[in-house]
Enzyme design. Structure first.
Site, short mmCIF file in Angstrom:
data_model
loop_
_atom_site.label_atom_id
_atom_site.label_comp_id
_atom_site.label_asym_id
_atom_site.label_seq_id
_atom_site.Cartn_x
_atom_site.Cartn_y
_atom_site.Cartn_z
N ARG A 241 11.86 -13.89 -9.15
CA ARG A 241 10.47 -13.55 -9.44
C ARG A 241 9.68 -14.84 -9.45
O ARG A 241 10.18 -15.89 -9.88
CB ARG A 241 10.33 -12.93 -10.84
N GLU A 270 1.63 -13.95 -7.06
CA GLU A 270 1.60 -13.37 -5.72
C GLU A 270 0.74 -12.11 -5.71
O GLU A 270 0.62 -11.45 -6.74
CB GLU A 270 3.02 -13.08 -5.23
N HIS A 288 7.82 -11.66 -0.30
CA HIS A 288 8.54 -10.75 -1.21
C HIS A 288 9.16 -9.57 -0.44
O HIS A 288 8.82 -8.41 -0.68
CB HIS A 288 7.61 -10.24 -2.32
C1 GLV Z 1 12.01 -6.54 -6.09
O1 GLV Z 1 11.60 -7.63 -6.31
C2 GLV Z 1 12.65 -5.71 -7.05
O2 GLV Z 1 12.65 -6.06 -8.24
O3 GLV Z 1 13.15 -4.66 -6.67
#
Ligand code: GLV
Length: 330
Positions: A241, A270, A288
């Site tokens: 993250r 983000e 991401h």
């Molecule tokens: C993506 O970042 C998730 O947590 O599934």
């Protein structure tokens, strides 16, 4: 008037999965994929018993207080730092996530990003596209080996272990890791994984892969002081993250070549990206997408829908975060 519960599908989702929800609920969806402000999300939740959300929607105590009728929030993500779980517990709201279905896909991506970082794939591709490739050179985009190197994993949960498996079994890497708790010997042994302190991890690894969940405790877990412990030849890959890494400190370390390179799929704040990261060459940046294969995104959406259906129809949600609130009040 319909007796069926009303639910919000907060973001665009696979149409057939939204249809599956329509078989059970009055669904308000968002096919235009509008990003709701906090006030808009609150307005959309009026009268809703449940919500299908993604990591982009923040469910906080204030929102839950404003919607006492809300009984389930089902995240299409494994990470759930967007949901205030204590506030859900206090109000008897079920929260669910999507573990397991994305583990291998996310580990594939983490490994790919680590390899792209170590072998300077993005940087060299940009060079080629700019038309700067005019001759072979002995040191042109010379990076560092992945095979046989020391893989350092920060956060040895399901995804961390899947990355470690790829490194140990596929690439002959030595695996060291740091985690809140040490793995049982039967998990460590097949990987030859060695549990080390965070400091040892940073000092010894050639390639650091960060897979630790975000929480106040992991905020800026990797900042200037931690980066200073790493080898100048080391790489850092973050698929966890934004906020776990201090992006400004990382950009400075990359610019000054205090570490060799980084691969980042997640960013603090983000989809905004720290401008300093955009201007350093030795970083691979992706938006991401670690879980983004069609099959896995479908599996995630389907699991989020299964959770929502079960939660609001008296069933057993497959992947609850806070099962202690079950059974939900009618
Ligand atoms: C993506 O970042 C998730 O947590 O599934």
């Amino acid at each position: 008037m319909s007796q069926r519960p009303a639910v919000l599908v907060a973001r665009a989702a696979f149409p057939d999965i939204v249809e599956r929800l329509r078989a059970h609920f009055e669904v308000e969806d968002n096919p235009a994929d509008q990003i709701f402000s906090k006030a808009e999300l609150s307005a959309k939740l009026a009268g809703k018993a449940g919500a299908f959300i993604t990591g982009s929607e923040r469910i906080d105590a204030e929102l839950l207080a404003a919607h006492p009728q809300l009984r389930a929030v089902c995240n299409m993500a494994v990470g759930y730092n967007n949901i205030d779980i204590d506030a859900c517990n206090a109000r008897g709201v079920l929260a669910t996530n999507t573990p397991d279905v994305l583990t291998e896909t996310t580990a594939d991506f983490g490994f790919a990003l680590m390899m792209a970082t170590a072998r300077r794939i993005a940087e060299s591709e940009h060079f080629l596209r700019r038309g700067e490739w005019t001759k072979w050179a002995y040191d042109m985009f010379a990076g560092s080996d992945v095979h046989g190197a020391t893989l350092g994993i920060l956060g040895m949960g399901r995804i961390g272990q899947a990355v470690a498996r790829r490194g140990a079994l596929g690439f002959g890497m030595k695996v060291i890791y740091h985690n809140r708790s040490r793995l049982a010997p039967e998990f460590e042994a097949p990987l030859g994984a060695r549990y080390v302190s965070k400091e040892e991890l940073l000092r010894e690894c050639d390639h650091l892969v960060i897979v630790v969940p975000y929480s106040p405790a992991s905020h800026h877990a990797i900042a200037a002081a931690e980066l200073a412990l790493m080898k100048p030849s080391a790489t850092l890959t973050n698929i966890a993250r934004g906020g776990v890494v201090d992006d400004a400190a990382l950009a400075a370390a990359l610019r000054e070549r205090r570490i060799a390179a980084a691969g980042l799929d997640v960013f603090e704040g983000e989809p905004k990206v720290h401008p300093d990261l955009l201007s350093v060459p030795n970083v691979v940046l992706t938006p991401h997408i670690a879980s983004a294969t069609v099959a896995t995104r479908r599996a995630m959406a389907s699991l989020a829908a299964d959770n929502l259906i079960a939660a609001l129809t008296g069933g057993t949600p497959p992947t609850p975060i806070n099962p202690q609130v079950l059974p939900l009040k009618a």
